[in-house]
Design an enzyme around this catalytic site. Structure first.
Site, short mmCIF file in Angstrom:
data_model
loop_
_atom_site.label_atom_id
_atom_site.label_comp_id
_atom_site.label_asym_id
_atom_site.label_seq_id
_atom_site.Cartn_x
_atom_site.Cartn_y
_atom_site.Cartn_z
N ASP A 25 15.38 -4.70 -1.29
CA ASP A 25 15.31 -4.03 -2.27
C ASP A 25 15.71 -4.50 -3.22
OD1 ASP A 25 14.56 -1.62 -3.69
OD2 ASP A 25 16.35 -0.62 -3.44
N GLY A 26 14.20 -4.46 -4.30
CA GLY A 26 15.07 -5.26 -5.19
C GLY A 26 14.32 -6.04 -6.40
N GLY A 28 11.12 -5.92 -7.13
CA GLY A 28 10.64 -5.63 -8.86
C GLY A 28 11.16 -5.39 -10.03
N ARG A 38 5.41 -7.22 -10.78
CA ARG A 38 6.18 -6.94 -9.97
C ARG A 38 6.21 -8.05 -8.70
NH1 ARG A 38 8.48 -2.01 -8.78
NH2 ARG A 38 7.84 -1.61 -7.23
N SER A 70 7.14 0.40 3.92
CA SER A 70 7.40 1.07 5.30
C SER A 70 5.74 2.03 5.00
CB SER A 70 8.16 2.28 4.63
OG SER A 70 8.15 2.16 2.71
N THR A 71 5.39 2.44 5.61
CA THR A 71 4.62 4.23 5.76
C THR A 71 4.52 4.14 4.08
OG1 THR A 71 6.72 5.93 6.92
CG2 THR A 71 4.52 3.73 8.30
N ASN A 73 5.28 3.03 1.76
CA ASN A 73 4.40 2.14 0.27
C ASN A 73 3.63 2.04 0.01
OD1 ASN A 73 7.61 -0.56 1.37
ND2 ASN A 73 8.09 1.39 -0.12
N ARG A 196 22.13 -2.98 2.94
CA ARG A 196 20.69 -2.65 1.57
C ARG A 196 21.14 -3.92 0.34
NH1 ARG A 196 16.95 2.63 1.07
NH2 ARG A 196 15.76 1.44 -0.98
N ILE A 203 18.55 4.99 3.35
CA ILE A 203 18.53 5.07 4.71
C ILE A 203 16.76 4.37 3.78
CG2 ILE A 203 18.71 5.09 7.07
CD1 ILE A 203 21.12 4.45 5.69
#
Length: 251
Positions: A25-26, A28, A38, A70-71, A73, A196, A203
């Site tokens: 994560d992160g 962007g 991004r 992910s689904t 996204n 994460r 999660i």
């Protein structure tokens, strides 16, 4: 002990997590902090995947699962999604030879058939080209969501019952494990630790069944800023934990 020119990090070789799962994560925010689009964060993040993969392989991790897309996204801006979908072709074209050199095999879980044709081909080719490798498994969660995964497992088990291949009374945790997308990992299905990056502490629909007894490590470091040493420090943090699996702390 693992060394580089700046710092030495001493890990317990007998307590290396077998399965490490990372929510990357992160990207962007990393780009926005630098007044960049991004997609620049996603490009930099791709390079970090290479560094972390090799580092994990070197210390003896057996499975590295990376939450790549992910689904959910697909809700992001179209140009960003299109760029992310182009990354596997760029990534694997460059990185597969190094994966083979390090005996790392690629696996992918998720709704792969729903990916753009060029993305799916890049993924399938990487899996095929590294299928002979017997070292660490680099497992990408791509177009993946855990609720979707569990729903699909329930459907498969229901069909087995309908086809008289399975009695309802025979359904147990092992049956459920086997019908999840991580089933092929067998005893390595459940992550020892979930990391994460970026400071977020949730999660996000990732491996909800499998992480029942996983350790969680949240770091403020944005994914594009993760280095080999910062990754090793996160593993060191894992090694400081006492995993009890619902029991009492060893005296």
């Amino acid at each position: 002990m693992f060394l580089n020119s700046k710092e030495s990090i001493s890990l317990d070789v007998n307590n290396v997590p077998k399965h490490v799962a990372i929510i990357m994560d992160g990207n962007g925010r990393w780009a926005q902090k630098r007044h960049l689009p991004r997609i620049a964060g996603h490009k930099k993040g791709m390079n970090v995947v290479e560094d972390v993969t090799i580092a994990a392989s070197e210390i003896g991790v057996k499975v590295l699962t990376l939450y790549a897309f992910s689904t959910e996204n697909w809700k992001r801006p179209e140009d960003e999604v299109n760029y992310i979908m182009s990354l596997p072709e760029k990534f694997f074209d460059k990185f597969v030879p190094k994966l083979i050199e390090n005996n790392v095999s690629v696996r992918v879980m998720g709704l792969i058939d729903q990916l753009p044709a060029s993305t799916k081909k890049a993924v399938d080719d990487a899996v095929s080209k590294t299928s002979h490798c017997t070292g660490m498994i680099l497992n990408f969660a791509l177009n993946y969501g855990s609720r979707m995964e569990i729903t699909d497992a329930v459907k498969k088990i229901s069909q087995q019952v309908k086809d008289n291949q399975l009695l309802p009374s025979e359904i147990d945790e092992k049956i459920i494990d086997a019908n999840l997308m991580t089933g092929y990992l067998e005893e390595l299905s459940d992550p020892d630790v979930v990391i994460r990056t970026s400071g977020e502490e949730r999660i996000s629909n990732f491996l909800l069944w499998q992480i029942a007894y996983s350790e969680f490590i949240f770091t403020d470091i944005l994914w594009p800023d993760i280095t080999k040493n910062s990754f090793l420090n996160l593993i060191l943090e894992y090694q400081s934990r006492n995993r009890r699996f619902g029991g009492l702390k060893n005296k």
